[in-house]
Scaffold this motif. Structure first.
Motif, PDB file in Angstrom:
ATOM      1  N   GLY A 166       0.796  -1.205   0.000  1.00 43.79           N
ATOM      2  CA  GLY A 166       0.000   0.000   0.000  1.00 43.79           C
ATOM      3  C   GLY A 166       0.834   1.263   0.000  1.00 43.79           C
ATOM      4  O   GLY A 166       2.050   1.239  -0.198  1.00 43.79           O
ATOM      5  N   LYS A 167       0.168   2.380   0.234  1.00 42.86           N
ATOM      6  CA  LYS A 167       0.824   3.682   0.242  1.00 42.86           C
ATOM      7  C   LYS A 167       1.159   4.069   1.680  1.00 42.86           C
ATOM      8  O   LYS A 167       0.393   3.815   2.598  1.00 42.86           O
ATOM      9  N   ALA A 168       2.301   4.694   1.859  1.00 40.17           N
ATOM     10  CA  ALA A 168       2.716   5.186   3.171  1.00 40.17           C
ATOM     11  C   ALA A 168       3.757   6.270   2.947  1.00 40.17           C
ATOM     12  O   ALA A 168       4.483   6.250   1.946  1.00 40.17           O
ATOM     13  N   PRO A 169       3.863   7.239   3.871  1.00 37.70           N
ATOM     14  CA  PRO A 169       4.837   8.320   3.691  1.00 37.70           C
ATOM     15  C   PRO A 169       6.280   7.821   3.651  1.00 37.70           C
ATOM     16  O   PRO A 169       7.122   8.392   2.964  1.00 37.70           O
ATOM     17  N   SER A 170       6.566   6.762   4.394  1.00 36.40           N
ATOM     18  CA  SER A 170       7.910   6.181   4.399  1.00 36.40           C
ATOM     19  C   SER A 170       7.801   4.669   4.278  1.00 36.40           C
ATOM     20  O   SER A 170       6.719   4.090   4.437  1.00 36.40           O
ATOM     21  N   GLU A 198       7.295   1.269  -5.842  1.00 39.35           N
ATOM     22  CA  GLU A 198       6.979   1.197  -7.262  1.00 39.35           C
ATOM     23  C   GLU A 198       5.809   2.135  -7.520  1.00 39.35           C
ATOM     24  O   GLU A 198       4.702   1.890  -7.031  1.00 39.35           O
ATOM     25  N   GLN A 199       6.098   3.213  -8.242  1.00 39.18           N
ATOM     26  CA  GLN A 199       5.119   4.284  -8.430  1.00 39.18           C
ATOM     27  C   GLN A 199       4.680   4.787  -7.043  1.00 39.18           C
ATOM     28  O   GLN A 199       5.516   5.228  -6.270  1.00 39.18           O
ATOM     29  N   ALA A 200       3.421   4.671  -6.682  1.00 37.58           N
ATOM     30  CA  ALA A 200       2.973   5.217  -5.399  1.00 37.58           C
ATOM     31  C   ALA A 200       2.944   4.184  -4.285  1.00 37.58           C
ATOM     32  O   ALA A 200       2.743   4.536  -3.117  1.00 37.58           O
ATOM     33  N   ASN A 201       3.137   2.906  -4.628  1.00 40.44           N
ATOM     34  CA  ASN A 201       2.964   1.842  -3.640  1.00 40.44           C
ATOM     35  C   ASN A 201       4.290   1.213  -3.243  1.00 40.44           C
ATOM     36  O   ASN A 201       5.221   1.123  -4.031  1.00 40.44           O
ATOM     37  N   TRP A 202       4.339   0.724  -2.008  1.00 42.60           N
ATOM     38  CA  TRP A 202       5.473  -0.046  -1.522  1.00 42.60           C
ATOM     39  C   TRP A 202       5.248  -1.524  -1.808  1.00 42.60           C
ATOM     40  O   TRP A 202       4.117  -2.016  -1.685  1.00 42.60           O
ATOM     41  N   ARG A 203       6.291  -2.231  -2.194  1.00 40.77           N
ATOM     42  CA  ARG A 203       6.205  -3.665  -2.483  1.00 40.77           C
ATOM     43  C   ARG A 203       7.215  -4.417  -1.622  1.00 40.77           C
ATOM     44  O   ARG A 203       8.365  -3.994  -1.492  1.00 40.77           O
ATOM     45  N   ALA A 204       6.791  -5.526  -1.078  1.00 41.32           N
ATOM     46  CA  ALA A 204       7.694  -6.449  -0.390  1.00 41.32           C
ATOM     47  C   ALA A 204       8.115  -7.517  -1.387  1.00 41.32           C
ATOM     48  O   ALA A 204       7.263  -8.128  -2.044  1.00 41.32           O
ATOM     49  N   GLU A 229       4.460  -0.460  10.351  1.00 39.95           N
ATOM     50  CA  GLU A 229       4.459   0.931   9.916  1.00 39.95           C
ATOM     51  C   GLU A 229       4.382   1.803  11.162  1.00 39.95           C
ATOM     52  O   GLU A 229       3.311   1.992  11.722  1.00 39.95           O
ATOM     53  N   GLY A 230       5.524   2.303  11.606  1.00 42.71           N
ATOM     54  CA  GLY A 230       5.573   3.031  12.867  1.00 42.71           C
ATOM     55  C   GLY A 230       5.226   2.096  14.010  1.00 42.71           C
ATOM     56  O   GLY A 230       5.821   1.021  14.154  1.00 42.71           O
ATOM     57  N   ALA A 231       4.226   2.470  14.810  1.00 42.06           N
ATOM     58  CA  ALA A 231       3.804   1.621  15.935  1.00 42.06           C
ATOM     59  C   ALA A 231       2.778   0.575  15.511  1.00 42.06           C
ATOM     60  O   ALA A 231       2.490  -0.354  16.273  1.00 42.06           O
TER      61      ALA A 231
END
Length: 276
Positions: A40-44, A60-66, A85-87
């Motif tokens: 999904g999308k996340a700031p970091s 990849e583009q706007a999304n993070w991939r594992a 993602e953070g906490a």
């Protein structure tokens, strides 16, 4: 009628939108394969873990991939990674298919390379621990490229995952990809990276480990010559060494391992040569 047609067109387009270039190229979720999972999308960048080990995460583009490496020992069925993602933490499930690997029977003249003596076993244990530490390295750098260059030209002579029998006795499956090329052929780094281990090992002979970033690691072995130094930073395409037949090898060839999150996976996936 027009509204119905528009709705059907939207539904038809969903799989294409959910798909991605990396998914199409790298997603082969079988034992010894790779799973590409949308975080999904996340700031970091989120952190991801599979079997307790950190996983390569790229944007990849706007999304993070594992990009998850799946060991040959993984059991088909439901699998999951842990995402942080953070906490906040969550579990992301995916399915693991099955794959049948062929057999290969090899005859060796040196019986010690089939059944090592006690002194050999002590050496092998020490070397295995050293190489295991290298495979478990996890640097923060993002790999320069996930679609890798072939380290050498030439045809593939032995594929990943083959069940191997030496002098009739079964041993570990083939954990890499072999290329049939002459001795002395230059071996080039398939992506930028850093040399994290060099050794002359009982089974692998002259060996180099290159860390491409975030647990994405190449290992080259059986080399006749090593052209790099430990700690050296390599550009994509830089020569690592020369093809040879040192260690347990029946003749000159280039053997290449690829590891993700300490799982040896099929290098053919990354050069567009995977066979389902």
């Amino acid at each position: 009628m027009r509204l119905l047609l528009a709705a059907l067109l939207c539904l038809a387009s969903l799989p294409a939108l959910a798909d991605s270039y990396l998914t199409r190229q790298l997603n082969h979720p079988v034992p010894g394969g790779v799973a590409v999972l949308d975080l999904g999308k996340a700031p970091s960048a989120p952190e991801a873990f599979y079997d307790g080990k950190p996983v390569l995460v790229v944007k990849e583009q706007a999304n993070w991939r594992a990009i998850v490496g799946l060991p040959l020992s993984a059991k088909p069925g439901a699998q999951s990674i842990q995402v942080r993602e953070g906490a906040a933490q969550r579990s992301l499930s995916f399915g693991l298919g099955s794959k049948r690997y062929p057999e290969q029977r090899i005859t060796l003249k040196n019986q010690r390379q089939v059944n090592p003596n006690p002194a050999d076993l002590a050496r092998i244990d020490k070397e295995l621990a050293e190489q295991t530490r290298a495979y478990r390295s996890f640097s923060p750098n993002t790999p320069s490229n996930l679609l890798l260059d072939r380290p050498v030209g030439g045809k593939l002579s032995s594929r990943f995952g083959v069940r191997r029998f030496f002098n009739g006795e079964e041993r570990n499956p083939h954990a890499g990809l072999d290329f049939a090329v002459p001795a002395g052929t230059p071996i080039k780094s398939p992506a930028a990276g850093k040399v994290i281990l060099i050794g002359d090992y009982f089974f692998n002979g002259n060996t180099v480990f290159v860390d491409h970033g975030q647990g994405f690691i190449s290992m080259f072995c059986h080399m006749s010559k090593i052209d790099v130094q430990n700690g050296q930073v390599l550009a994509r395409g830089e020569v690592v060494g020369r093809v040879g037949s040192t260690g347990r090898a029946t003749g000159p060839h280039m053997h290449w391992n690829v590891s993700l999150n300490d799982a040896r996976v099929d290098p053919a996936i990354f050069i567009g040569a995977f066979e389902p």
